[in-house]
Design an enzyme around this catalytic site. Structure first.
Site, mmCIF file in Angstrom:
data_model
loop_
_atom_site.group_PDB
_atom_site.id
_atom_site.type_symbol
_atom_site.label_atom_id
_atom_site.label_comp_id
_atom_site.label_asym_id
_atom_site.label_seq_id
_atom_site.Cartn_x
_atom_site.Cartn_y
_atom_site.Cartn_z
ATOM 1 N N SER A 16 53.349 24.856 35.650
ATOM 2 C CA SER A 16 54.148 25.551 34.654
ATOM 3 C C SER A 16 55.489 26.036 35.212
ATOM 4 O O SER A 16 56.337 25.228 35.558
ATOM 5 C CB SER A 16 53.317 26.707 34.070
ATOM 6 O OG SER A 16 53.915 27.261 32.937
ATOM 7 N N ASP B 84 65.456 17.436 40.755
ATOM 8 C CA ASP B 84 66.332 16.637 39.884
ATOM 9 C C ASP B 84 67.805 16.769 40.258
ATOM 10 O O ASP B 84 68.594 15.869 39.967
ATOM 11 C CB ASP B 84 66.132 17.039 38.424
ATOM 12 C CG ASP B 84 64.877 16.412 37.833
ATOM 13 O OD1 ASP B 84 64.040 15.924 38.614
ATOM 14 O OD2 ASP B 84 64.731 16.405 36.591
ATOM 15 N N LYS C 156 51.835 20.719 33.883
ATOM 16 C CA LYS C 156 51.816 21.509 32.637
ATOM 17 C C LYS C 156 53.241 21.603 32.111
ATOM 18 O O LYS C 156 54.061 22.339 32.658
ATOM 19 C CB LYS C 156 51.248 22.906 32.869
ATOM 20 C CG LYS C 156 51.198 23.748 31.593
ATOM 21 C CD LYS C 156 50.614 25.123 31.868
ATOM 22 C CE LYS C 156 50.525 25.942 30.575
ATOM 23 N NZ LYS C 156 51.861 26.301 30.050
#
Length: 558
Positions: free
Chosen positions: A313, A324, A338
């Site tokens: 999460s 990224d 999640k």
């Protein structure tokens, strides 16, 4: 046959009928708490569904009323309604759930980052309510409560039949109030009586922060609460003042928490304007983009992020944003996966609904939610090998040209598996062998503990130096302890598990003598995941520099 129920409780039929009467009020409360999102969810369909809703609810009330009056054993109306709601929500996804009053109160405490009590971690071991560890600086710690103490009574009531949760509720209370407990301690014949005044107990989001090798900061983040960003910036400030030149951020076992705290933590490492995460939902206000809003923090600090299957999460939001943007290297195991966001809606009677209202996506556009279309058992108890075999999602490119994938969690840049446990080690842990040995050793009750020269003159407890490391003397003493306690000790199995056993004993000894942080500090440098991370700092720095150059080249000239 007449139905039976506890005095003062509504029947199941009355509970459902009360819900039907209050349904419109409930929607108003939800709308007030969540802006106009409910309008997007129900829209104009809600009026058209009213008659059908009422008919469905009357049918449910009829079934529950028949069950209450005719089932073979008495039924608790409230509990049955709760279970009915749980069953309904299980049809949606694994993370939408009904929070009864106790669960909702626990969630609020966890997110606030504190509660009022004594400051001890307890566990029911057989019929003994055992102190696993006192929290440093708390009332219990200052009064001398130790790991291994058994709480025999609370306010004169025996704890033998209490669950851990029941005991915790009795020990917690308003700040400034007192509670009497009776302690049974190894080596002392008579119970010890304590009267301890409750105080605020911090639930630290950042329990560990220290330097490794003089210049590498190590910071562990347990979860994301209202205080996480402040705890982190305080820790970073102190570490920077004492020589931190690079950072290992440990998110292993971090199950998540509050979204805005994940955004604030990511902002510490990203340049102003960089996308952190975005959400997409069906209702108004559930589709948003979140960007880094500040510069001049830790944007250039060399960074390694540690993750494992227990990272989920909010922890995955941070790891995904770092990965990224090529900001640092992610090391360890594939994370949980999640990618769903829950909104908390308050209901009547201090309960709440945690409902999935959107999905989140990492900066490159990845949704990392793992497949939950099969059974809940498969979803929650997949092995690491099963996770690795799951199909990858769509490929995405980072600014530095690296390929990352959606679906099934965050795959680390460098996979490093921790040492595998053994059946023998798990057996020792399940028999409390490490915990019982260290409490006996420090109390001077084992063969080595009796002969140790370094002892606290006031308590008689063994008092080791911070530089102490578990060696052959402790291993021999531990083996003798196992024989005395009639715990099977096979030499071949012991040898295969000895590394794990040494680490477990080191951690337990230091936790008992100096607290959790020193226990982690004394064992972390034997951690193969962290050791690999330290080796990869040059690669992480080169990658971040290349990504920075690429982004500056792509930026429009002014």
């Amino acid at each position: 046959m007449r139905g039976l129920h506890c005095a003062g409780q509504n029947t199941m039929k009355q509970v459902v009928e009360e819900f039907m009467r209050k349904r419109s009020t409930l929607l108003i409360v939800l709308t007030l708490l969540s802006g106009s999102a409910i309008g997007g969810i129900y829209g104009s369909q809600s009026e058209g569904r009213t008659a059908e809703w009422n008919q469905d609810l009357r049918r449910l009330a009829e079934i529950l009323d028949l069950a209450e009056r005719n089932y073979v054993v008495p039924i608790d109306p409230e509990e049955t309604i709760y279970q009915s709601i749980h069953g309904l929500l299980r049809q949606l996804d694994p993370h939408s759930q009904f929070l009864d009053p106790q669960s909702y109160a626990n969630l609020k405490e966890e997110h606030r980052g504190h509660f009022y009590g004594l400051g001890i971690t307890i566990q029911k071991i057989e019929d003994r309510l055992t102190v696993i560890s006192p929290i440093e600086g708390t009332p219990a710690y200052r009064m001398g409560i130790r790991a291994g103490d058994v709480i025999a009574e609370i306010e004169g009531e025996s704890t033998k039949e209490m669950t851990s949760d029941q005991a915790a509720r009795k020990l917690r209370g308003q700040k400034g109030t007192a509670v009497r407990i009776s302690i049974v301690r190894q080596g002392i014949d008579e119970p010890l009586e304590f009267t301890i005044v409750r105080d605020e107990i911090p639930l630290l989001s950042v329990p560990y922060a220290f330097l490794i090798n003089g210049s590498t900061g190590y910071v562990g983040v347990r979860n994301f609460t209202e205080t996480t960003e402040k705890e982190l910036t305080d820790a970073f400030g102190e570490l920077s003042r004492t020589g931190m030149k690079r950072l290992i951020l440990d998110l292993r076992g971090n199950t998540g928490g509050i979204l805005d705290q994940a955004i604030s933590v990511s902002d510490l490492f990203l340049r102003k304007g960089q996308l952190i995460v975005y959400t997409r939902g069906r209702g108004r206000g559930t589709s948003q983009e979140f960007n880094a809003s500040e510069d001049g923090q830790y944007e250039s600090l060399p960074l390694i992020v540690l993750v494992n299957h227990g990272s989920a999460s909010a922890a995955e939001i941070v790891a995904g944003a770092i990965q990224d943007h090529d900001r640092g290297l992610v090391i360890g195991e594939t994370t949980w996966g999640k990618g769903l966001v829950q909104s908390i809606f308050r209901l009547s009677h201090d309960s709440a609904l945690a409902l999935t209202t959107s999905k989140y996506y990492t900066p490159t556009g990845r949704c990392i939610q793992r497949d939950y279309s099969k059974s809940l058992e498969e979803y929650y108890f997949s092995t690491e090998d099963e996770i690795k075999r799951m199909p990858r999602g769509e490929a995405h490119l980072t600014p530095a040209g690296r390929t990352v994938y959606g679906g099934g969690g965050i795959t680390p840049d460098v996979e490093v598996e921790p040492p595998e446990t053994t059946k023998y080690f798990d057996m020792l842990a399940s028999r409390r062998a490490f915990f019982d040995y260290t409490t006996n050793f420090i109390a001077g009750l084992t063969t080595l503990g009796k002969t140790m020269q370094v002892k606290d003159p006031h308590t008689g407890r063994v008092n080791l130096e911070l530089s102490y490391r578990v060696g052959e003397d402790i291993i021999r003493d531990f083996k003798e302890f196992l024989v005395q306690k009639q715990i099977a000790s096979d030499e071949k199995q012991f040898g295969e598990s000895e590394y794990l056993i040494r680490i477990a004993l080191q951690r337990e000894l230091f936790a008992d003598l100096w607290g959790a942080q020193e226990a982690i500090r004394s064992t972390i440098q034997d951690d193969p995941v962290l050791l690999r991370g330290e080796q990869l700092f040059p690669q992480a720095e080169a990658m971040a520099a290349a990504a920075m150059a690429a982004s500056l080249k792509a930026a429009p000239s002014r």
